[in-house]
Scaffold this active site. Structure first.
Site, short mmCIF file in Angstrom:
data_model
loop_
_atom_site.label_atom_id
_atom_site.label_comp_id
_atom_site.label_asym_id
_atom_site.label_seq_id
_atom_site.Cartn_x
_atom_site.Cartn_y
_atom_site.Cartn_z
N PRO A 1 0.81 -1.20 0.00
CA PRO A 1 0.00 0.00 0.00
C PRO A 1 0.84 1.25 0.00
CG PRO A 1 -0.12 -1.20 2.10
CD PRO A 1 1.04 -1.68 1.36
N GLU A 2 0.53 2.16 -0.86
CA GLU A 2 1.08 3.51 -0.80
C GLU A 2 0.01 4.39 -0.17
OE1 GLU A 2 3.14 4.70 -4.41
OE2 GLU A 2 3.24 2.62 -5.04
N HIS B 1 -0.60 -16.35 8.09
CA HIS B 1 -0.18 -14.94 8.05
C HIS B 1 -1.18 -13.99 8.69
CE1 HIS B 1 2.91 -16.59 5.56
NE2 HIS B 1 2.07 -16.86 4.58
N ARG C 1 4.60 -11.03 4.13
CA ARG C 1 6.06 -10.85 4.20
C ARG C 1 6.55 -10.29 5.52
NH1 ARG C 1 7.87 -8.10 -1.36
NH2 ARG C 1 9.93 -8.51 -0.51
#
Length: 274
Positions: A2-3, A93, A112
DNA sequence: CGGTGGACCTGCTGGC
DNA sequence: TGCCAGCAGGTCCACC
């Protein structure tokens, strides 16, 4: 992942559902994210507290708690936040699960594990070591062509790397850096020391335009970005250069090029950008 | 001092 | 088919 537009989209979703909710419990399935999550601090200062508001600074989300603590979340590259009824089972996750009474939960999922979660206080928030060095918000008045010109003085790095430097301006990640430079007609490799005032004005406008348009489209979804309600963004359909190497430029048909700068892909039209 | 490269992690894709 | 290199939306730190 996400930006700024994606984080802002998530913030808006959270802000509709979280204020007034009480955090009734926290489960930490994996504490080792970008930094180790302080589970004891969460139990002590988050559990039992009421959420008052959800704000954003750069790509950080601030979940404000009564009376004076702040739960800070960062999604890294692959983080997702999900608000909804308690899940039947944990998915791989799913690292942090905040119970909000018997019928709602906030779930942090991050393949990640480049994301972050920490607690601080309202008073210490903006001076926190992870936040104090951050540059202006790109959609604020403090972010201007004159500001960029001043910050670029004496520097020699490529303009793409410059606009992705969070001490210069926050929220411009790899996608929107390439998109903004295309709109401004600047090659990502241009050295910042050689740019004139008018270039900085154009680039500043381009960054504001691209980010606002992406927010209006609820962000960019490739394979996996979704907002806090599980919905995809739509800005991927509007991208002009990012991920389009070998495809024709939408303005003049020349083939979009991909290069690598500072280990990240940059995309540009060799004909439109100088 | 500024600038770059690599580290942190997992998973997917494409080429051989 | 299987393996391996390369790549992915972010941030930070050691090193030149």
């Amino acid at each position: 992942m996400p930006e700024l537009p994606e984080v802002e989209t998530i913030r808006r979703g959270l802000a509709e559902r979280l204020p007034g909710q009480i955090i009734t419990g926290v489960r930490v399935r994996q504490a080792q994210l970008r930094h180790l999550v302080d589970v004891a601090a969460l139990q002590e200062h988050a559990v039992g507290r009421t959420i008052t508001s959800v704000e954003r600074r750069a790509k950080y989300l601030f979940v404000h708690l009564q009376p004076d603590h702040v739960l800070v979340l960062h999604l890294g590259m692959t983080g997702r936040l999900w608000v909804g009824p308690p899940a039947d089972q944990d998915a791989p996750h799913d690292h942090l699960i905040f119970s909000l009474g018997p019928e709602l939960e906030l779930r942090f999922h991050d393949t990640r594990r480049f994301g972050m979660c920490f607690l601080t206080t309202t008073a210490a928030l903006l001076q926190h070591p992870r936040l104090h060095h951050l540059g202006p918000e790109p959609l604020s008045e403090a972010f201007s062509g004159a500001y960029l010109l001043e910050r670029a003085k004496g520097l020699h790095k490529p303009v793409k790397n410059f606009v992705m430097d969070a001490t210069v301006v926050v929220g411009v990640g790899n996608i929107y850096a390439s998109e903004s430079l295309f709109l401004a007609g600047l090659r990502p490799t241009r050295a910042v020391g050689r740019l004139r005032r008018q270039h900085w004005e154009r680039l500043c406008m381009a960054i504001k335009e691209v980010l606002q348009a992406a927010i209006d489209h609820h962000g960019t979804s490739f394979s996996d970005y979704v907002d806090s309600e599980g919905r995809q963004g739509h800005f991927q359909n509007q991208l002009l250069v990012y991920g389009r190497d070998g495809e024709p430029c939408r303005r003049d048909g020349h083939l979009i090029k991909r290069i690598v700068q500072a280990g990240r892909s940059s995309y540009y039209c060799p004909s439109c950008q100088h």
